[in-house]
Design a protein around this motif. Structure first.
Motif, PDB file in Angstrom:
ATOM      1  N   GLY B 320     -50.829   3.978  47.363  1.00  0.00           N
ATOM      2  CA  GLY B 320     -50.116   3.169  48.492  1.00  0.00           C
ATOM      3  C   GLY B 320     -48.630   3.459  48.414  1.00  0.00           C
ATOM      4  N   ALA B 321     -48.095   2.974  47.063  1.00  0.00           N
ATOM      5  CA  ALA B 321     -46.639   3.271  46.829  1.00  0.00           C
ATOM      6  C   ALA B 321     -45.979   4.444  46.906  1.00  0.00           C
ATOM      7  CB  ALA B 321     -46.418   2.505  45.625  1.00  0.00           C
ATOM      8  N   TYR B 322     -46.763   5.459  46.433  1.00  0.00           N
ATOM      9  CA  TYR B 322     -46.366   6.979  46.545  1.00  0.00           C
ATOM     10  C   TYR B 322     -46.485   7.442  47.995  1.00  0.00           C
ATOM     11  CZ  TYR B 322     -46.069   7.693  41.455  1.00  0.00           C
ATOM     12  OH  TYR B 322     -45.439   7.650  40.348  1.00  0.00           O
ATOM     13  N   GLN B 323     -47.442   7.094  48.524  1.00  0.00           N
ATOM     14  CA  GLN B 323     -47.618   7.537  50.015  1.00  0.00           C
ATOM     15  C   GLN B 323     -46.662   7.031  51.090  1.00  0.00           C
ATOM     16  OE1 GLN B 323     -51.785   6.610  50.667  1.00  0.00           O
ATOM     17  NE2 GLN B 323     -52.733   8.696  49.917  1.00  0.00           N
ATOM     18  N   SER B 324     -46.114   5.938  50.661  1.00  0.00           N
ATOM     19  CA  SER B 324     -45.253   5.271  51.868  1.00  0.00           C
ATOM     20  C   SER B 324     -43.588   5.460  51.162  1.00  0.00           C
ATOM     21  CB  SER B 324     -45.521   3.687  51.827  1.00  0.00           C
ATOM     22  OG  SER B 324     -45.358   3.196  50.624  1.00  0.00           O
ATOM     23  N   ALA B 325     -43.543   5.982  50.070  1.00  0.00           N
ATOM     24  CA  ALA B 325     -42.112   6.357  49.707  1.00  0.00           C
ATOM     25  C   ALA B 325     -41.481   7.384  50.409  1.00  0.00           C
ATOM     26  CB  ALA B 325     -42.242   6.541  48.209  1.00  0.00           C
ATOM     27  N   GLY B 326     -40.004   7.298  50.349  1.00  0.00           N
ATOM     28  CA  GLY B 326     -39.353   8.410  50.800  1.00  0.00           C
ATOM     29  C   GLY B 326     -38.867   9.284  49.705  1.00  0.00           C
ATOM     30  N   SER B 327     -38.219  10.694  50.151  1.00  0.00           N
ATOM     31  CA  SER B 327     -38.122  11.554  48.981  1.00  0.00           C
ATOM     32  C   SER B 327     -36.892  11.235  48.298  1.00  0.00           C
ATOM     33  CB  SER B 327     -37.866  13.036  49.638  1.00  0.00           C
ATOM     34  OG  SER B 327     -39.121  13.480  50.520  1.00  0.00           O
ATOM     35  N   GLY B 328     -36.791  11.574  47.183  1.00  0.00           N
ATOM     36  CA  GLY B 328     -35.755  11.174  46.363  1.00  0.00           C
ATOM     37  C   GLY B 328     -34.710  12.291  46.333  1.00  0.00           C
ATOM     38  N   VAL B 329     -33.461  12.326  46.184  1.00  0.00           N
ATOM     39  CA  VAL B 329     -32.330  13.224  46.186  1.00  0.00           C
ATOM     40  C   VAL B 329     -32.335  13.862  44.536  1.00  0.00           C
ATOM     41  CG1 VAL B 329     -30.035  14.152  46.444  1.00  0.00           C
ATOM     42  CG2 VAL B 329     -30.911  12.469  47.821  1.00  0.00           C
ATOM     43  N   LEU B 330     -32.469  15.021  44.409  1.00  0.00           N
ATOM     44  CA  LEU B 330     -32.621  15.649  43.249  1.00  0.00           C
ATOM     45  C   LEU B 330     -31.100  16.217  42.610  1.00  0.00           C
ATOM     46  CD1 LEU B 330     -35.872  17.942  43.866  1.00  0.00           C
ATOM     47  CD2 LEU B 330     -35.805  15.991  42.482  1.00  0.00           C
ATOM     48  N   LEU B 331     -31.027  16.475  41.527  1.00  0.00           N
ATOM     49  CA  LEU B 331     -29.874  16.928  40.926  1.00  0.00           C
ATOM     50  C   LEU B 331     -29.070  18.049  41.205  1.00  0.00           C
ATOM     51  CD1 LEU B 331     -30.552  14.992  37.426  1.00  0.00           C
ATOM     52  CD2 LEU B 331     -28.815  14.248  39.057  1.00  0.00           C
ATOM     53  N   THR B 332     -30.148  19.229  41.239  1.00  0.00           N
ATOM     54  CA  THR B 332     -29.765  20.447  41.327  1.00  0.00           C
ATOM     55  C   THR B 332     -30.371  21.227  42.483  1.00  0.00           C
ATOM     56  OG1 THR B 332     -30.896  21.062  39.327  1.00  0.00           O
ATOM     57  CG2 THR B 332     -28.637  20.347  39.028  1.00  0.00           C
ATOM     58  N   GLU B 333     -30.028  22.400  42.816  1.00  0.00           N
ATOM     59  CA  GLU B 333     -31.059  23.324  43.535  1.00  0.00           C
ATOM     60  C   GLU B 333     -32.169  23.672  42.957  1.00  0.00           C
ATOM     61  OE1 GLU B 333     -28.334  26.458  45.156  1.00  0.00           O
ATOM     62  OE2 GLU B 333     -29.848  26.697  46.783  1.00  0.00           O
ATOM     63  N   GLY B 334     -32.089  23.915  41.540  1.00  0.00           N
ATOM     64  CA  GLY B 334     -33.274  24.401  40.952  1.00  0.00           C
ATOM     65  C   GLY B 334     -34.400  23.514  40.728  1.00  0.00           C
ATOM     66  N   ALA B 335     -33.924  21.895  41.112  1.00  0.00           N
ATOM     67  CA  ALA B 335     -35.072  21.052  40.670  1.00  0.00           C
ATOM     68  C   ALA B 335     -36.202  21.208  41.560  1.00  0.00           C
ATOM     69  CB  ALA B 335     -34.325  19.762  40.953  1.00  0.00           C
ATOM     70  N   ALA B 336     -36.097  21.423  42.561  1.00  0.00           N
ATOM     71  CA  ALA B 336     -37.455  21.307  43.666  1.00  0.00           C
ATOM     72  C   ALA B 336     -38.410  22.454  43.436  1.00  0.00           C
ATOM     73  CB  ALA B 336     -36.907  21.197  45.258  1.00  0.00           C
ATOM     74  N   PRO B 337     -37.716  23.710  43.297  1.00  0.00           N
ATOM     75  CA  PRO B 337     -38.704  24.740  42.811  1.00  0.00           C
ATOM     76  C   PRO B 337     -39.443  24.558  41.619  1.00  0.00           C
ATOM     77  CG  PRO B 337     -36.743  25.431  43.660  1.00  0.00           C
ATOM     78  CD  PRO B 337     -36.505  24.318  43.659  1.00  0.00           C
ATOM     79  N   HIS B 338     -38.677  23.766  40.593  1.00  0.00           N
ATOM     80  CA  HIS B 338     -39.289  23.686  39.489  1.00  0.00           C
ATOM     81  C   HIS B 338     -40.429  22.632  39.607  1.00  0.00           C
ATOM     82  CE1 HIS B 338     -39.415  22.379  35.230  1.00  0.00           C
ATOM     83  NE2 HIS B 338     -39.347  21.205  35.667  1.00  0.00           N
ATOM     84  N   ILE B 339     -40.091  21.635  40.131  1.00  0.00           N
ATOM     85  CA  ILE B 339     -41.242  20.583  40.554  1.00  0.00           C
ATOM     86  C   ILE B 339     -42.430  21.224  41.075  1.00  0.00           C
ATOM     87  CG2 ILE B 339     -41.733  18.268  41.734  1.00  0.00           C
ATOM     88  CD1 ILE B 339     -38.763  17.541  41.222  1.00  0.00           C
ATOM     89  N   GLY B 340     -41.942  21.960  42.172  1.00  0.00           N
ATOM     90  CA  GLY B 340     -43.307  22.785  42.987  1.00  0.00           C
ATOM     91  C   GLY B 340     -43.940  23.580  41.977  1.00  0.00           C
ATOM     92  N   ALA B 341     -43.369  24.184  41.053  1.00  0.00           N
ATOM     93  CA  ALA B 341     -44.004  24.969  40.208  1.00  0.00           C
ATOM     94  C   ALA B 341     -44.669  24.302  39.010  1.00  0.00           C
ATOM     95  CB  ALA B 341     -43.168  25.900  39.303  1.00  0.00           C
ATOM     96  N   GLY B 342     -44.321  23.222  38.647  1.00  0.00           N
ATOM     97  CA  GLY B 342     -45.048  22.374  37.869  1.00  0.00           C
ATOM     98  C   GLY B 342     -46.366  21.604  38.596  1.00  0.00           C
ATOM     99  N   LEU B 343     -46.211  21.346  39.909  1.00  0.00           N
ATOM    100  CA  LEU B 343     -47.241  20.752  40.512  1.00  0.00           C
ATOM    101  C   LEU B 343     -48.354  21.795  40.688  1.00  0.00           C
ATOM    102  CD1 LEU B 343     -45.639  18.652  43.476  1.00  0.00           C
ATOM    103  CD2 LEU B 343     -46.965  17.729  41.442  1.00  0.00           C
TER     104      LEU B 343
END
Lengths: 526, 526
Positions: B320-343
């Motif tokens: 429930g906590a994860y589903q209701s949470a808003g997105s966090g701001v990442l530090l750098t442009e490369g972070a989101a693609p990195h997280i996506g690849a990790g997932l």
């Protein structure tokens, strides 16, 4: 190789048993005083032995500190009980004298070192327990949880032996199993010591795989051994070439490697000291440089003497000592050619040979050799003239006072640096100029003594800047400091008291020294 | 690049002056909350800058401990005086909140760390003076006599910044000059801090070349920098790939390099703890995993929960906590693609995504993401399922009690490991099974807390087995222990009292703690 010969090859010690090696070749010990091979075939191990040794030692906890101390003490007793036989065997293999050296000096030093390591295991003085009561944090040094690989050098068959020396004692006292690699210069001594060590392992109830022994390895299997991530740390004492090759393999796997690679150990003689006692200084230097046929990593190989009224007498006495000395027995067959090549490098760079210079017989011997150079000559080829010659070879560089700073500037990293100065204070200005330079380049700075002796002391620093040593923060001799090379720092964050290691529990049940909120104390927590 | 653009590029700090860089390219800071570039051009330096920085710092003694302490204290004051502006700038560059984080937590932590370092410079508590009166030997830790290169990470613009963070403070407090390499994620903050640092250098009379700052380097020049034998040590906090590449270059030159490379930080939830407070544990885990958008090297990325009566409620609250949470701001442009690849790696290895999973806008954002797996799934791909994802991502592995040992066995090295257990003792048997395994693989073992916070404490251990950390014997956070990474052990053998450093003189003029003949004391020698 026939099956018959293989059965005569000595077994290796792996996983608590003396078992046949995977024999990739054999080697024999040699009597360097005669050059004759000694009885007994020792195996050059194959990859299976290396992997078996690592597998056997992985995950092994040798025992509690009390077990380990009992082992170290029992081992010291057993060595003493076989002192005469061990010394005779080591003398045969190394050419080192029993009297004055092996039996009377090195063997007692070795057993004292083992007993100091036992005391330290019991006192936990190497663990540096640290407690921050406000933050709820505690930390302590603990065993690596992985084996330590020890490579012994050729020049101390007892005190630096991979199965009885300082690195062995330090690794085990911390609580790490050891994988020892013998030096080919004293195979029989190493075998005899390892048999006593294993007897002590069994008698003291230590884990049987606390010590493995391999006699020899092809270079690539040495790299395989130290580059295996299951290894916790490596200790190597020996030549620069061998040490740096192992370092590359260990570094690639993230395995900490501690190197003690020797150096020229500059000795600076200031004019007041020379004037006060020229003949004594000459004798002191000659004795230190030729002790053990000069085969000490702390041998004074480079002496810089600032000119003054005593210098002529000093040089005359020194030259006389070298000219009248007999040849020393070297440790191995390769030593004399190595010394010869080193002398060629030195004379090729402008040094003048004033005594010695020749290999000798029977066996493997070399004349004590003295070379000289002036400042101008030294400064023309400072790198070549700092070539380390592992033998009874000394280069004396005579300099004018105003040349001193320039001569010191190109000096390279060394284990030690010595400065002799007048007792009256007349050399103090020169000392003040030279000390900051020498202090930076060495591990141990010495006043008015030769560097040769390396005491086992809490305050010893036997190491130095790279590439004399491998890491500037550690010593390879000294207890407890030498033990910390083989330890991991472990933090405990709000861990409940009953779950903490004894060193960190509130009650301080072992009574060890601890840093509690910035204050060193042996007391329990209030 | 035209001359006009070059004049607008910010200068670098070398040898006590802000001077034009050898510009090989430029970069800009970015606002990660919007994705927009921020004003100001920062130079990518060429080889001349690297060599000039090394030359300028070589042989530099920043000052006496008293000078250094004055500098660190003055710098802390200046940071506080500009706290609002620094926090606003850092927030703009990193997306981290000012309230609760930058202004209220990280900035005070940074100034506290600088002041603790100042205290430690004065107290000499990092130097561990050791005296053996019988042997005539003394030893002490001293500055390296060479510069320390500091690489800061992206996630702490103040507390781990290369010009204000723990490594900077530690290197300087010991008495080494620093060559700092900025992180591209907060260039303006680094520039602002470096200007304050240099002001403090000037006001406190420190050697002007005590700090050099380069903003950015091509990889090969990073290797040139850390592989230069004139460098005394390197401290790197960041990604495994970057750190290990630098390690190869430093190792080859014998330069000690200290790495803090992050890890998955396993958290073990034992059934009694979960049954006692399922909802609170879920909240604690969610908060820790999503703090700073999960960009902590001590982020709890892998949670192992042993099944029991509270587990359903725990999982429900967590989901429930994860589903209701808003997105966090990442530090750098490369972070989101990195997280996506990790997932993708995690789900590809069998984990089930139960919340989050998507990158978000504006700027660089990612949904807090929760994945689950059972023991069988985890054991099928234990390596892939330990992939570190530097972001708000948690993998929950649910296991039966009898599966626990098998699930723990393949766990890799981590900075931390946490175990939650019942206050009643009902989990003690399981704790006893799990602790020896987790203890070996981590630097800091935690009870009943999340690993995220790393206190600056004398007893901190922020490091761990390779490759979570670079050397098992050292911590990168904590005073005085973190300072010893940047120190050389130096021995004094029969050196006359007046020639000894203050820490070793008989009279103990600084009153520091010393190990004298095996006993810690602040007293003078009798």
């Amino acid at each position: 190789m026939t099956g018959q010969v293989e059965t005569a090859v000595f077994p290796v010690l792996i996983g608590g048993e003396w078992r046949p090696a995977q024999v990739k070749g054999t080697l024999q010990a040699t009597n360097p005083a005669t050059g004759e091979a000694l009885e007994g075939l020792y195996p050059v191990s194959g990859q299976e032995d290396v992997l078996a040794a690592i597998a056997a030692a992985s995950g092994v906890t040798p025992g509690t500190p009390e077990h380990i101390a009992a082992f170290l003490q029992r081992y010291a007793e057993l060595i003493e009980g076989s002192g005469a036989e061990l010394s005779a065997l080591a003398a045969l293999e190394t050419g080192l004298p029993e009297k004055g050296r092996l039996l009377e000096t090195e063997l007692p030093r070795t057993t004292r070192q083992l007993r100091l390591a036992a005391d330290t295991a019991l006192s936990r003085s190497w663990t540096r327990p640290t407690i921050d009561t406000e933050a709820g944090l505690r930390s302590v040094l603990q065993p690596l949880g992985k084996p330590v690989v020890v490579f012994g050098p050729n020049n101390f068959p007892f005190a630096f032996n991979a199965v009885s020396g300082g690195d062995f004692a330090a690794a085990l006292a911390v609580g790490n199993p050891v994988i020892a690699k013998a030096h080919p210069g004293h195979l029989g001594t190493t075998r005899a010591l390892a048999r006593l060590a294993f007897q002590a392992v069994q008698e003291s109830g230590l884990h049987p795989a606390s010590l493995q022994l391999l006699y020899h390895l092809p270079p690539d299997l040495g790299f395989l051994l130290v580059g295996d991530a299951r290894v916790g740390a490596v200790a190597f004492t020996g030549s620069r070439g061998g040490g740096l090759a192992l370092k590359r393999a260990a570094d690639a796997a993230g395995v900490p490697i501690y190197l003690e690679l020797g150096s020229v150990n500059p000795v600076l003689l200031l004019p007041g000291a020379v004037a006060e006692r020229p003949a004594e200084l000459a004798k002191e230097l000659f004795n230190a440089n030729t002790l053990g046929a000069g085969q000490f990593c702390t041998n004074p190989g480079l002496v810089i003497a600032v000119e003054g009224p005593g210098q002529a007498a000093f040089v005359q006495a020194l030259t006389g000592a070298y000219q009248s000395a007999g040849s020393g027995v070297l440790l191995t067959e390769g030593a004399a050619p190595h010394i010869g090549a080193g002398l060629k490098t030195l004379t090729g760079a402008g040094a003048t040979l004033v005594a010695g210079g020749q290999a000798d017989t029977p066996g493997f011997r070399f004349q004590p050799s003295l070379l000289t150079a002036d400042a101008k000559t030294f400064l023309a080829h400072p790198d070549a003239l700092q070539t380390e010659v592992f033998g009874p070879v000394c280069l004396l560089v005579t300099v004018q006072e105003d040349e001193l700073d320039r001569v010191l500037a190109p000096l390279e990293a060394s284990l030690t640096a010595s400065i002799y100065s007048s007792a009256t204070g007349s050399d103090d200005a020169l000392y003040g100029r030279a000390e900051p330079v020498l202090r930076q380049l060495c591990g141990r700075l010495i006043n008015d003594r030769m560097p040769t002796g390396v005491a086992v002391s809490s305050a010893q620093m036997h190491g130095g800047p790279y590439p004399a040593g491998g890491h500037p923060g550690f010593t390879s001799v000294g207890i407890p400091a030498a033990l910390t090379r083989f330890a991991a720092l472990r933090g405990y964050d709000h861990v409940r008291d009953g779950r903490l290691p004894a060193e960190l529990q509130d009650a301080n049940p072992t009574g060890c020294w601890r840093l509690v909120d910035g204050r060193w104390t042996q007391e329990a927590l209030a």
